[in-house]
Write an enzyme that holds these catalytic residues in place. Structure first.
Site, PDB file in Angstrom:
ATOM      1  N   GLU A  45      -3.979   2.266  -7.487  1.00  0.00           N
ATOM      2  CA  GLU A  45      -4.473   3.197  -6.427  1.00  0.00           C
ATOM      3  C   GLU A  45      -3.239   4.230  -6.676  1.00  0.00           C
ATOM      4  OE1 GLU A  45      -6.915   1.625  -2.813  1.00  0.00           O
ATOM      5  OE2 GLU A  45      -4.406   1.678  -2.713  1.00  0.00           O
TER       6      GLU A  45
ATOM      7  N   HIS B  50       0.526  -1.144  -0.013  1.00  0.00           N
ATOM      8  CA  HIS B  50      -0.061  -0.465   0.268  1.00  0.00           C
ATOM      9  C   HIS B  50       0.651   1.446  -0.065  1.00  0.00           C
ATOM     10  CE1 HIS B  50      -3.044   3.461   1.547  1.00  0.00           C
ATOM     11  NE2 HIS B  50      -4.020   2.385   0.669  1.00  0.00           N
TER      12      HIS B  50
HETATM   13  C1  PEP Z   1      -6.705   3.002  -0.213  1.00  0.00           C
HETATM   14  O1  PEP Z   1      -6.178   3.581   1.037  1.00  0.00           O
HETATM   15  O2  PEP Z   1      -6.186   1.885  -0.067  1.00  0.00           O
HETATM   16  C2  PEP Z   1      -7.996   4.016  -0.524  1.00  0.00           C
HETATM   17  C3  PEP Z   1      -8.291   3.424  -1.214  1.00  0.00           C
HETATM   18  O3  PEP Z   1      -8.447   5.111   0.008  1.00  0.00           O
HETATM   19  P1  PEP Z   1      -9.983   6.073   0.045  1.00  0.00           P
HETATM   20  O4  PEP Z   1     -10.734   5.151  -0.053  1.00  0.00           O
HETATM   21  O5  PEP Z   1      -9.948   6.259   1.604  1.00  0.00           O
HETATM   22  O6  PEP Z   1      -8.915   7.006  -0.548  1.00  0.00           O
END
Ligand code: PEP
Length: 244
Positions: free
Chosen positions: A161, A89
């Protein structure tokens, strides 16, 4: 008709013990939901294991046992019956200085214990501004998955992400997500020979944008951070992504 999408909640370092009991009451399903994965703070995991959905851990250490104060080993997590592990992450890469090499060791170790890995990759705002997204994603994929045998790829899920989209209500456009997911799938096919890799999207997914995000054709599901802490909000997201 039910979709085959996966929805993963990353609760990060949130909720107190008293919040957890309330959450467990509110976050409720009448039947087993194998497409829903909750990743609570590690100390709360035993409460979630008795529920009709899957449970994941937010981080693991690659060594099996020993003098590593504060760490949780892959074998310990496996012995509790945890099925999924989030690895790499961006918060771990940035705040805890996890390198691609560390992430690779964790993945190799967790795969041997049968975990489904949710490998998070994504570019920062600065990297995006410098048009380095493709380069960064390729570097992360090739280094994080180095020496992973093709037979293990069915246990791997990639979560795209973009770091700049996490926790701030900003998301890439639908076209940007679709193209980036296609690029990730292409890298996995070209370098690892695996065709069916699942790619999730993560970054500010909520009950207001899920209908739209859910239309992106090549996305296999969602990694949800902030919105997973609120049971009602998270249930709405699941309703759209899993049940439609
Ligand atoms: C994450 O940190 O994996 C994430 C998707 O956070 P958020 O949905 O709060 O943007």
């Amino acid at each position: 008709m039910k979709s085959d999408k996966l929805v993963v909640g990353n609760m990060k370092m949130n909720l107190l013990a008293s919040d957890v009991s309330l959450y467990l009451k509110e976050f409720h399903f009448d039947e087993q939901q194998d497409q829903v994965v909750i990743c609570p703070s590690t100390i709360y995991i035993p409460y979630f294991l008795k529920q009709p959905y899957k449970v994941g851990i937010q981080n693991l250490f690659f060594r099996d046992k020993g003098a590593y104060t504060g760490e949780i080993s892959v074998s310990q997590a496996a012995s509790l019956g945890i099925d999924y592990a989030i690895i790499g992450h961006s918060e771990r890469r940035i705040y805890f200085k996890e390198s691609d090499q560390d992430i690779n060791k964790k993945i190799i170790s967790a795969l041997k214990y049968g975990f489904h890995i949710i490998l998070c990759i994504g570019e920062t705002a600065e990297e995006k501004g410098l048009l380095k997204t493709a380069r960064v994603l390729k570097r992360q994929l090739l280094n994080d998955l180095r020496n992973v045998e093709k037979e293990f790829f069915s246990q791997i899920i990639i979560a795209y992400e973009p770091v700049w989209a996490i926790g701030n209500d900003v998301t890439p456009t639908m076209v940007e997500i679709e193209e980036t997911v296609q690029y990730i799938k292409g890298i996995i096919l070209q370098y690892f020979g695996y065709e069916d890799i699942k790619v999730l999207y993560g970054g500010s997914v909520n009950s207001k944008n899920i209908e739209e995000l859910n239309q992106i054709p090549n996305v296999s599901g969602f990694l949800v951070g902030g919105a997973s802490i609120n049971a009602e909000e998270f249930l709405k997201i699941i309703e759209v992504a899993v049940k439609k």
